[in-house]
Design a protein around this motif. Structure first.
Motif, short mmCIF file in Angstrom:
data_model
loop_
_atom_site.label_atom_id
_atom_site.label_comp_id
_atom_site.label_asym_id
_atom_site.label_seq_id
_atom_site.Cartn_x
_atom_site.Cartn_y
_atom_site.Cartn_z
N MET A 118 0.82 -1.00 0.00
CA MET A 118 -0.11 -0.03 -0.09
C MET A 118 0.84 1.31 0.07
O MET A 118 2.12 1.24 0.40
CB MET A 118 -0.88 -0.13 1.15
CG MET A 118 -0.31 -0.05 2.62
SD MET A 118 -1.18 0.73 4.03
CE MET A 118 -0.33 2.37 4.03
N THR A 176 5.76 9.55 -8.32
CA THR A 176 6.52 9.15 -6.99
C THR A 176 5.25 9.31 -6.00
O THR A 176 4.41 10.01 -6.22
CB THR A 176 7.57 9.95 -6.49
OG1 THR A 176 7.92 9.76 -5.21
CG2 THR A 176 7.07 11.62 -6.53
N HIS A 177 5.09 8.42 -4.98
CA HIS A 177 4.13 8.58 -3.96
C HIS A 177 4.79 8.99 -2.61
O HIS A 177 4.40 8.89 -1.59
CB HIS A 177 3.52 7.26 -3.77
CG HIS A 177 4.28 5.87 -3.25
ND1 HIS A 177 4.67 5.33 -4.27
CD2 HIS A 177 4.71 5.58 -2.21
CE1 HIS A 177 5.71 4.42 -3.78
NE2 HIS A 177 5.52 4.77 -2.43
N PRO A 184 0.14 5.89 0.44
CA PRO A 184 -0.92 6.77 0.48
C PRO A 184 -1.60 7.09 -0.56
O PRO A 184 -2.70 7.39 -0.74
CB PRO A 184 -0.33 7.84 1.24
CG PRO A 184 1.26 7.60 1.04
CD PRO A 184 1.28 6.20 0.83
N LEU A 185 -1.08 7.33 -1.81
CA LEU A 185 -1.40 7.91 -3.03
C LEU A 185 -1.19 6.73 -4.22
O LEU A 185 -0.67 7.39 -5.38
CB LEU A 185 -0.76 9.39 -3.28
CG LEU A 185 -1.13 10.33 -2.12
CD1 LEU A 185 -0.34 11.46 -2.14
CD2 LEU A 185 -2.78 10.81 -2.61
N GLN A 212 -2.28 7.64 -7.88
CA GLN A 212 -1.94 8.86 -8.67
C GLN A 212 -0.47 8.19 -9.25
O GLN A 212 0.17 8.97 -9.85
CB GLN A 212 -1.57 10.04 -7.79
CG GLN A 212 -2.82 10.60 -7.03
CD GLN A 212 -3.72 11.33 -8.15
OE1 GLN A 212 -2.98 12.01 -9.48
NE2 GLN A 212 -5.08 11.25 -8.16
#
Lengths: 331, 132
Positions: B1, B27-28, B3-4, B7
């Protein structure tokens, strides 16, 4: 803004707007404007987050930066340095390279008019001591962040304090992160664990133990004994990293405290932080004569973004409404 | 997982080119990272795993072989800029592809465990998208 009782100033680390920055709904200028609009005139940045094409800090960017400061009535307060000790896959940065990295961060801060550089908690006392002369020469203060689970009696912080007291370098000091004053477990974190499928009984156990300020050292082991999986274990790890200590401990170190990272996870509609009691912290800062910036650091987005829209601007606004109240500012 | 995760690969990430499929990846992580941090790109296109040795990558206007990133410590991947993966698979504008990507970013200042291993922050994508 100041008043007769204190000279504490308000600001925002633009880290607070990371969700909107990431989603490209706010530009860097938008972030500065949002801070200015709530009277938070001190601007702190993470260069690696806010400067496009970092590490190439262009004259054009610097000119634009100062034009924004003038346009929005804001003041540069601090940058955050990172010590990428594992920059190279096959080796570690030497101490000399680490000091050189900090010197580069100091150079960036000087060009942006920042009087303070935050040294991330993994910066060693040796590196702080090695970088101090350059910071002094450049008129910049290099502050080690006091970040949970570290605190003022922790061996790592004691080593840093030893360097500060022995060298008496005017460039060295402390930047307390308010996550060292998490009195109540942030519900945004435990609720996220529940949404991720955590066992409610284990979540309750962790939250209650934390809220009772019980011993969390073996919490991860206990979660394993109780049959928890990765989500419960992760929550236990978080619970053993937050800490609650008496804010009055800062009074012993006040001459070294130059900047506050005003971390927060959730500002409620009543303009109160759910887990960090700023009404117990700010009076201590006033009593100690702190005269730097309270710099917002919103970090709740990562805990709610799976289920709720994130509104960092509103969260920061509420925190500053609380600061205005606790600082006794008169509009 | 991550967080983003939503995107990391976006609706407009796929582009068909003469020599294959371009996949724009974001990038996350919240700050720019050196290119050496891009350590894990487990990509599957339409169910076929892509050997990273066959990937080339464009970042900041420079094109590298994936393996070259391991020495690019002085160049950064900014938070709002894509890294474009050049994938040697046949495609054409308008064609749909299922993109499964396990992205792992090695965080060079967060070290964990007895071997001082950098934190590997993962992100997982599984989307079917249309190439432009």
């Amino acid at each position: 803004m100041t008043n007769a009782r204190h000279s504490i100033k308000r600001g925002v680390s633009l880290y607070s707007y990371q969700e909107e920055t990431f989603l490209r709904t706010m530009s860097l200028e938008d972030c500065i404007r949002a801070a200015s609009e709530i009277g938070a005139h001190g601007i702190e940045i993470i260069p690696e987050q806010s400067i496009p094409d970092f590490t190439n800090l262009t004259e054009e960017f610097v000119d634009t930066w100062f034009a924004w400061m003038e346009k929005y009535g804001t003041t540069p307060t601090a940058t955050n340095s990172y010590l990428d000790t594992k920059l190279y896959p096959d080796r570690w940065l030497t101490v000399e390279e680490q000091i050189a990295s900090i010197r580069t961060d100091i150079d960036v801060a000087v060009r942006l008019g920042m009087p303070i550089v935050k040294a991330t908690i993994n910066t060693s006392p040796e590196v702080m001591e090695g970088a101090a002369p350059y910071a002094e020469e450049k008129g910049v203060q290099l502050l080690i962040e006091v970040h949970a689970p570290f605190h003022y009696e922790h061996p790592w912080i004691l080593e840093h304090l030893e360097v500060m007291h022995r060298t008496q370098s005017p460039a060295l000091g402390l930047m307390p992160d308010m996550m060292t004053y998490v009195k109540r477990f942030p519900r945004v974190v435990s609720e996220r664990a529940l949404r991720d499928g955590a066992n409610p009984a284990i979540v309750d156990y962790i939250v209650e133990l934390y809220d009772d300020h019980g011993d969390t050292h073996a919490l991860m082991d206990i979660v394993n004994y109780r049959g928890g999986g990765p989500v419960e274990y992760g929550l236990a790890r978080v619970a053993s990293h937050y800490i609650w200590t008496d804010p009055r401990k800062m009074l012993d170190h006040m001459p070294l405290i130059k900047h506050i990272q005003a971390k927060f996870y959730e500002m409620t509609e009543d303009e109160v932080e759910y887990s960090i009691p700023y009404d117990e912290i700010i009076p201590v800062l006033i009593e100690g004569g702190f005269d730097g910036y309270l710099s917002s650091e919103y970090e709740g987005n990562r805990h709610i973004q799976d289920a709720f829209p994130v509104d960092s601007v509103e969260q920061v606004r509420r925190q500053h409404a609380m600061f205005v109240r606790l600082l006794g500012e008169v509009a | 997982m991550g967080p983003l995760d939503d995107q990391v690969v976006r609706e407009d990430s796929l582009t068909a080119t003469a020599d294959g499929l371009n996949v724009a990846v974001y990038t996350h992580w919240y700050r720019a990272l050196p290119l050496t941090s891009l350590t894990k790109v487990d990509l599957t296109v339409d169910g076929q795993p892509v050997d990273p040795a066959t990937l080339s990558v464009t970042v900041n206007g420079h094109r590298y072989e994936f393996a070259e990133l391991a020495v690019k410590a002085d160049e950064y991947w900014f938070t709002t800029d894509p890294v474009v993966l050049h994938v040697p698979v046949a495609t054409a504008p308008g064609r749909q592809h299922r993109i499964q990507l396990q992205l792992g970013l090695s965080i060079p200042y967060i070290l964990t465990g007895p071997d001082r291993t950098p934190l590997l922050t993962p992100s997982s994508t599984d989307k079917t998208l249309t190439a432009a």
